[in-house]
Structure formats: C-alpha cells, structure tokens
Design an enzyme around this catalytic site. Structure first.
Site, PDB file in Angstrom:
ATOM      1  N   HIS A  29       0.793  -1.390  -0.055  1.00 43.38           N
ATOM      2  CA  HIS A  29       0.042  -0.181  -0.100  1.00 43.38           C
ATOM      3  C   HIS A  29       0.775   1.159   0.000  1.00 43.38           C
ATOM      4  O   HIS A  29       0.673   2.158   0.697  1.00 43.38           O
ATOM      5  CB  HIS A  29      -0.940   0.101   1.023  1.00 43.38           C
ATOM      6  CG  HIS A  29      -2.175  -0.878   0.796  1.00 43.38           C
ATOM      7  ND1 HIS A  29      -3.082  -0.713  -0.090  1.00 43.38           N
ATOM      8  CD2 HIS A  29      -2.807  -1.946   1.523  1.00 43.38           C
ATOM      9  CE1 HIS A  29      -3.945  -1.451  -0.082  1.00 43.38           C
ATOM     10  NE2 HIS A  29      -3.676  -2.342   1.016  1.00 43.38           N
ATOM     11  N   ASN A  82      -6.701  -6.769  -5.150  1.00 39.58           N
ATOM     12  CA  ASN A  82      -7.748  -6.075  -5.747  1.00 39.58           C
ATOM     13  C   ASN A  82      -7.506  -4.571  -5.836  1.00 39.58           C
ATOM     14  O   ASN A  82      -8.391  -3.837  -6.925  1.00 39.58           O
ATOM     15  CB  ASN A  82      -8.975  -6.055  -4.578  1.00 39.58           C
ATOM     16  CG  ASN A  82      -8.601  -5.558  -3.138  1.00 39.58           C
ATOM     17  OD1 ASN A  82      -7.654  -5.747  -2.494  1.00 39.58           O
ATOM     18  ND2 ASN A  82      -9.474  -4.482  -2.718  1.00 39.58           N
ATOM     19  N   HIS A  83      -6.420  -3.815  -5.349  1.00 41.80           N
ATOM     20  CA  HIS A  83      -6.086  -2.467  -5.512  1.00 41.80           C
ATOM     21  C   HIS A  83      -5.636  -2.243  -6.779  1.00 41.80           C
ATOM     22  O   HIS A  83      -6.045  -1.186  -7.540  1.00 41.80           O
ATOM     23  CB  HIS A  83      -5.496  -1.764  -4.475  1.00 41.80           C
ATOM     24  CG  HIS A  83      -6.191  -1.610  -3.097  1.00 41.80           C
ATOM     25  ND1 HIS A  83      -6.662  -0.226  -2.738  1.00 41.80           N
ATOM     26  CD2 HIS A  83      -6.602  -2.516  -2.339  1.00 41.80           C
ATOM     27  CE1 HIS A  83      -7.210  -0.523  -1.920  1.00 41.80           C
ATOM     28  NE2 HIS A  83      -7.354  -1.776  -1.468  1.00 41.80           N
ATOM     29  N   HIS A 192      -4.672  -8.713   1.969  1.00 36.70           N
ATOM     30  CA  HIS A 192      -6.015  -8.219   1.904  1.00 36.70           C
ATOM     31  C   HIS A 192      -6.691  -7.995   3.044  1.00 36.70           C
ATOM     32  O   HIS A 192      -7.173  -6.660   3.188  1.00 36.70           O
ATOM     33  CB  HIS A 192      -6.768  -9.283   1.113  1.00 36.70           C
ATOM     34  CG  HIS A 192      -8.299  -8.822   0.743  1.00 36.70           C
ATOM     35  ND1 HIS A 192      -8.453  -7.619   0.015  1.00 36.70           N
ATOM     36  CD2 HIS A 192      -9.535  -9.407   0.913  1.00 36.70           C
ATOM     37  CE1 HIS A 192      -9.688  -7.406  -0.311  1.00 36.70           C
ATOM     38  NE2 HIS A 192     -10.117  -8.209   0.462  1.00 36.70           N
TER      39      HIS A 192
END
Length: 247
Positions: A29, A82-83, A192
């Site tokens: 992230h 998913n990002h 996740h």
C-alpha cells in the site's frame, strides 16, 4: 480481462530456490520506506534471494508509484491484488474514478491518463497465483483467499466467483469460511485483510499487518519458516529508510 488472461498465465510457477532464500511481504500500500528498512534488516541478497508479494502494492500510502516500480526488479514477484484490479478497471473505463478514490486511489488524480493506462497494461501481466517449489517445499502466494486443494489451484481455471474470492474474499479471515475446505492446500501466503499480527487459519498464512495505518506495520516473512520481521512506516523513516537504496 479475457484477452489478457489468454496472453499471460493466471498461475505462475517457480522452481524452489536452491541458491538463496524466499521471502513473502504483506500488502505494501505505497509504504516503500518500510520495505527498504526491512530488506536491510533481513540482509536481502538480490543475487540469490527472492521477494514474493501478496499484492496491493498501491493506494493509501504515499509511495504508490515507487511501489509499482518494484515490478521491474528481477528479484520481485507479485500477484494481482484488488487495488491493482481497481486501477486496471479505471484505466479500462469500467470503474468510476470516485469508486477507486474511496479505496485510496486518489494519488492517481495527478497521473496522466496515458501513464495510468501503461500501469494497467503492466499490471494485467501479473498472475492471480504464484506456486513456488513442489512437495513438502511448496508454498503458494495469492491475494485474498482460496478454498480448494493444490490440484484445483494448479489447474488455474477459475470461475468468476472464485476469481473474485482470490482478489476480494474475506470469508476465512472473518470466520465465515470453512478451513477444512482447504484440505490438500500447501501453505498459502495471502494478505487483503489486515491483522494485528501475522497468523494462520487453515492452510492460509495472513501477512497483511496494515502497513498504511497509523498503528499498523509492514511484515516480511521467510517462506516456510516462523521467522518474520515487521516495522511501521514511522519507525522506518526515523531509522533513515528514505536514505536507504533498494537492491
């Protein structure tokens, strides 16, 4: 996704690392400073060591583009998170920007459309699953969760529901999934769902410890061992991480 799934493997396979060590890192992230610090801590050797990523390199943290640059490192092997999927869907005109902004994609507002499409093209080459080694030395890497055994994973033919579980699923982490459905699945590293500490449920080892959060940290573990290292972005920066170079 159909055209790219034909061109690139959904499941990528890697031989066991006979020359060095294999590590797995949780959801980055955009927290590359924490990664710099941890790579120094583990004395990472890019000549023989490998780093596998459970995906979600981008969003929420402040260094998303630096995280995407890791894809060009020969020692770095990521799966699609998913990002990354959200970035691709926006670049492909399928998802609204406002939806991605809500997931932490607002960093990309300053990124030209052409560059965003280039990122999406690169991300569409990432597999959903990486399988490393064989037999008792095998481990799997994926983003969210998978219910089934190694044989089902190896086939690499997933329904849309299973694909969504691989990218977005939280049944196992939230206690509504049945761990016994993973009988015959080798140790499988995933992210996740942020956890307070790295932990195992069934065959899956959850290593996302919320690097982007004020109280979170980034975790790296040496595959198939109990050894793990964690650091917060704040601590990493205080220790001079921004002056450290990546391998």
């Amino acid at each position: 996704m159909n055209s790219t799934s034909e061109a690139y493997p959904i499941v990528s396979r890697h031989a066991a690392n006979a020359a060095g060590r294999d590590f797995v890192v949780g959801d980055l992230h955009g927290c590359v400073d924490a990664l710099r610090y941890l790579l120094r801590e583990i004395v990472f050797d890019p000549a023989c060591d490998r780093l596998f990523s459970v995906g979600d390199l981008i969003d929420r943290g402040s260094q998303s583009e630096e995280a995407l640059a890791l894809l060009d490192k020969p020692w770095f092997f990521a799966v699609l998170g998913n990002h990354e999927e959200a970035l691709c869907l926006v670049a492909e005109g399928i998802m609204r920007r406002s939806v991605w902004d809500g997931l932490g994609g607002d960093w990309a507002q300053a990124v030209p459309e052409r560059v965003l499409r280039d990122y999406a093209k690169r991300l569409r080459t990432l597999p959903l699953v990486r399988v490393v080694g064989s037999g008792p030395k095998r481990f799997n890497v994926l983003h969210a969760e998978f219910f089934g055994d190694d044989d089902a994973l190896d086939v690499g033919v997933f329904t849309e529901r299973v694909r969504q579980q691989l990218l977005w699923g939280r049944e196992l982490a939230l206690g509504s999934g049945i761990a016994e459905r993973q009988a015959g699945l080798s140790p499988t590293y995933c992210g996740h769902t942020p956890m307070r500490e790295m932990g195992r449920i069934g065959a899956q080892i959850f290593i996302d410890t919320g690097a982007f959060a004020a109280t979170g940290k980034l975790t790296i573990t040496e595959a198939l061992t109990p050894r793990a290292w964690s650091v917060s972005v704040e601590q990493a920066v205080a220790e001079g991480a921004r002056q450290m170079s990546l391998p």
